[in-house]
Design an enzyme around this catalytic site. Structure first.
Site, PDB file in Angstrom:
ATOM      1  N   ASP A   1      -3.979   3.918   2.529  1.00 55.67           N
ATOM      2  CA  ASP A   1      -5.430   3.840   2.786  1.00 55.67           C
ATOM      3  C   ASP A   1      -5.862   2.438   3.210  1.00 55.67           C
ATOM      4  OD1 ASP A   1      -5.204   2.438   0.440  1.00 55.67           O
ATOM      5  OD2 ASP A   1      -6.731   3.569  -0.664  1.00 55.67           O
TER       6      ASP A   1
ATOM      7  N   ASP B   1      -9.381 -15.559 -16.870  1.00 53.62           N
ATOM      8  CA  ASP B   1     -10.249 -16.014 -15.787  1.00 53.62           C
ATOM      9  C   ASP B   1     -11.385 -16.879 -16.343  1.00 53.62           C
ATOM     10  OD1 ASP B   1     -10.983 -15.559 -12.875  1.00 53.62           O
ATOM     11  OD2 ASP B   1     -12.839 -14.863 -13.812  1.00 53.62           O
TER      12      ASP B   1
ATOM     13  N   ASP C   1      -2.002  -1.053  -3.778  1.00 54.43           N
ATOM     14  CA  ASP C   1      -2.213  -0.289  -5.013  1.00 54.43           C
ATOM     15  C   ASP C   1      -1.034  -0.477  -5.968  1.00 54.43           C
ATOM     16  OD1 ASP C   1      -0.262   1.386  -3.761  1.00 54.43           O
ATOM     17  OD2 ASP C   1      -1.892   2.393  -2.686  1.00 54.43           O
TER      18      ASP C   1
ATOM     19  N   GLU D   1      -7.113 -20.164 -16.918  1.00 57.74           N
ATOM     20  CA  GLU D   1      -7.622 -20.761 -15.684  1.00 57.74           C
ATOM     21  C   GLU D   1      -8.811 -21.606 -16.107  1.00 57.74           C
ATOM     22  OE1 GLU D   1      -9.986 -20.004 -11.558  1.00 57.74           O
ATOM     23  OE2 GLU D   1     -10.581 -19.099 -13.455  1.00 57.74           O
TER      24      GLU D   1
ATOM     25  N   ASP E   1       0.841  -1.190   0.000  1.00 53.88           N
ATOM     26  CA  ASP E   1       0.000   0.000   0.000  1.00 53.88           C
ATOM     27  C   ASP E   1       0.883   1.249   0.000  1.00 53.88           C
ATOM     28  OD1 ASP E   1      -1.951   1.886   0.431  1.00 53.88           O
ATOM     29  OD2 ASP E   1      -2.363   1.298   2.512  1.00 53.88           O
TER      30      ASP E   1
HETATM   31  C1  NOJ Z   1     -11.604 -17.316 -10.699  1.00 53.59           C
HETATM   32  C2  NOJ Z   1     -10.899 -16.318  -9.844  1.00 53.59           C
HETATM   33  O1  NOJ Z   1      -9.606 -16.806  -9.562  1.00 53.59           O
HETATM   34  C3  NOJ Z   1     -11.747 -16.140  -8.607  1.00 53.59           C
HETATM   35  O2  NOJ Z   1     -11.083 -15.393  -7.628  1.00 53.59           O
HETATM   36  C4  NOJ Z   1     -13.045 -15.515  -9.005  1.00 53.59           C
HETATM   37  O3  NOJ Z   1     -13.894 -15.452  -7.886  1.00 53.59           O
HETATM   38  C5  NOJ Z   1     -13.744 -16.318 -10.098  1.00 53.59           C
HETATM   39  N1  NOJ Z   1     -12.853 -16.748 -11.128  1.00 53.59           N
HETATM   40  C6  NOJ Z   1     -14.814 -15.511 -10.761  1.00 53.59           C
HETATM   41  O4  NOJ Z   1     -14.243 -14.498 -11.542  1.00 53.59           O
END
Ligand code: NOJ
Length: 497
Positions: free
Chosen positions: A27, A188, A31, A249, A23
């Site tokens: 705050d 993601d 960041d 992922e 940080d």
């Molecule tokens: C996978 C991410 O790593 C996780 O943190 C998130 O909650 C879900 N996808 C939804 O975006």
């Protein structure tokens, strides 16, 4: 300094969870300036790249995985100017930068959702039986009686990837960040964007659908159509110089299914979560390593290794203590492919198990009672009370002053220095991240692997010291070895024959 388009194949990538890393403005929320200020620390650690979890404009219903503007930085994390400064300085220090891309869903505060552009989302007259990964139904009703799909929180409506405008938007978002110099993307829910035609019910099953993830093919995950999206993205990545990459992922049912995401016309890598899910036992590790290598062979590219991330309990706690975590780390860092580290694992941080419920912020906690907050507690930097944070967004255990980077800096036995030493040796011996892997006969509960001729990794997961007949020089060990050279329980060593 950066060069080499294939850098990602054996890279050590450090995941920065921006809220919790450092940080700069005091705050209580990490960041981008905080990250920039710690680039020297990351360079000393010896990582090749950082992956920044989302820092985009977000109401933070899911820690930033609910994006309201894909082309801007949330004020709590800084500005686009801060981002540009961070990337420039990282590159100067020889560190690449990967950013998170969240294409499966936006925030309900995204201008499209707020403007009622329903063709960009998945609306229906009636819900089906799909459940949210965070618990409860995956559908929420709006005023006029229609329902929209959200595989995660209601504040995260799923985007409609059948709509060409959605596809065009994301191609543009990719270019926006590539133009700013990012070296790649972590995608993601990379297995989620396309849903089975007609949105069929899952049907009767025992237990929550979230528990079926990876067990069988759900109608909302791992559909063939997602691969068309990656085949659209790959030429975009390839059109930029310097080896821009993407890592998926994707929670899918088998190594073969995962391999489908990786290849010269799709993504460069996919997270290999099986290693993260393996028990601390020689046999489990061996099974997973063999499976993973098979997957790598299928796609002709090395795999990835992960021990911790922002979604799973930290491996110190999962594996049953620091000694085991250190040993597992030495195993991971000697496997062919790239390794993804999660911020704080280099300090040996455990999962924080006793956070008061009212402070927990994970939406999954509210809906399903399971919380990922314990691995997201801010990192301890100094030995001063507060560990260098003022009023952090999650409380830092007072005893973490002893685990702080400052406390570990000059202690040769610290976990921080173990990671530094391991990453230094890994750079000096490129065969550790590449090369060949041969199993060496070893007693039960012991794993012994030869990496390229001459470098041996031994891990003892048993209860007795392991005596192996491997003459050589110990380059590094996760804990003290016995005087007779045997490897104590819960210990790993790198030996140069
Ligand atoms: C996978 C991410 O790593 C996780 O943190 C998130 O909650 C879900 N996808 C939804 O975006």
């Amino acid at each position: 300094m950066l060069g080499n388009d294939d850098w990602w194949r054996d890279a050590v990538v450090y995941q920065v969870y921006p809220r919790s890393f450092a940080d700069a403005d005091g705050d209580g929320m990490g960041d981008l300036e905080g990250v920039r200020a710690r680039l020297g620390y990351l360079a000393d650690l010896g990582v090749d790249a950082i992956w920044l979890s989302p820092f985009y404009t977000s109401p933070m219903a899911d820690g930033g995985y609910d994006v309201a503007d894909y082309r801007d930085v949330d004020p709590m994390f800084g500005t686009l100017t801060d981002f540009d400064a961070l990337i420039a300085e990282a590159h100067d220090k020889g560190i690449r930068v990967i950013v998170d891309l969240v294409p499966n869903h936006s925030s309900d505060q995204h201008p499209w959702f707020k403007a009622g552009l329903r063709d960009r989302y998945i609306f229906r007259d009636r819900p089906n039986d799909w459940e949210s990964i965070f618990g409860g139904p995956a559908w929420t009703q709006v005023e006029d009686g229609q329902w929209y799909l959200h595989l995660f929180a209601p504040e995260q409506p799923d985007l409609n990837w059948e709509n060409p405008e959605v596809r065009a938007e994301f191609r543009d978002v990719l270019r926006f960040w590539l133009d700013r110099g990012v070296d790649g993307f972590r995608v993601d829910v990379a297995h989620g964007m396309i849903k089975a035609a007609g949105l069929p019910d899952v049907g009767p099953k025992e237990g929550p659908q979230a528990e079926m993830l990876g067990d069988e093919q759900l109608p909302y995950f791992d559909q063939d159509g997602v691969h068309d999206i990656y085949r659209e993205w790959r030429p975009i990545l390839d059109s930029y110089p310097g080896g821009r990459m993407a890592v998926a992922e994707a929670w899918v049912s088998s190594a073969e299914r995962l391999a489908r995401y990786v290849g010269p016309d799709e993504l460069h890598q996919a997270f290999n979560f099986e290693f993260m899910m393996a028990d601390f036992h020689a046999k489990s590790f061996r099974t997973v390593i063999e499976k993973s290598l098979k997957e790598a062979e299928l796609v002709g590219a090395p795999t990835t290794w992960v021990l911790s991330n922002h979604d799973k309990p930290r491996h110190v706690t999962r594996h049953g203590g620091l000694a085991r975590a250190r040993a597992a780390t030495l195993l991971m860092l000697a496997l062919p492919g790239s390794a993804y580290l999660y911020n704080g694992e280099e300090l040996g941080l455990p999962e924080v198990l006793d956070l008061p419920d009212e402070l927990r912020q994970d939406p999954a906690f509210k809906r399903r009672g399971e919380s990922r907050d314990g691995c997201r507690v801010p990192l301890p930097w100094t030995t001063a009370p507060g560990c260098g944070w003022r009023d952090p967004w999650l409380p830092i255990p007072p005893e973490w002053t002893e685990l702080s980077a400052e406390a570990q800096e000059d202690d040769p036995a610290s976990t921080l220095n173990l990671y530094r030493a391991a990453l230094k040796i890994r750079r000096e011996h490129p065969a550790l991240g590449g090369g060949t892997l041969t199993w060496i006969d070893s007693p039960k509960d012991v794993l012994a692997i030869e990496r390229d001729p001459g470098l041996v990794v031994v891990l003892n997961t048993g209860e007795e010291p392991a005596r192996l007949d491997i003459a050589g020089r110990v380059l590094l060990s996760s804990g003290p070895l016995a005087a007779d050279g045997s490897i104590p329980p819960d210990t790993a060593a790198w030996i140069q024959r």
